[in-house]
Design a protein around this motif. Sequence first.
Motif: not given
Length: 172
Positions: A117, A88, A125, A35
């Motif tokens: 994530a 987010y 994603i 991430d």
Amino acid sequence: MFNNMGGKTMTITVYHGGTEQVNSPLCRLGRENLDFGRGFYVTDIKEQAYRWAITTAKRRKTQAVINIYQLDRDAILTEARCKIFKAYDTEWLNFIVASRRGENPASIYDYVEGGVANDRVIDTINLYMSGLMSADVALQRLAQYQPNNQICLLDQSITDKYLVYERTELAE
């Protein structure tokens, strides 16, 4: 701990879930394309570190442990190049996607903090990364979740100076 002005600073307790004791973390050993890039990851949420430890231990067929540290976050935020994601949002989404694609957007930072994530949001994603979902739809879906928190220490000198190992516990 004391800051450069001689005043006392506040530390926070952070956790690293895994399968071995890590009393001297090394930032360069982290995996690429995570991430927030290659670094040493901790969280201020003990339950989250516990879940990471259990998942890793099952995969490696070994014992899960939680490493506990004191992090002088105030000093880091004053001294280091930091990026903090509070939600987010578009900026977080683009950062995660760039990291996962190997573009290393974290290379200009010493410290990155924000949402994980994880399993709750990774499908969104991946759909966005593959072009099957627009950014607007992805962000609408992500807005349904309260982010967990992760901290990635990317600079070894900052890590050595401001992350103090306390102890390791079995994650049972």
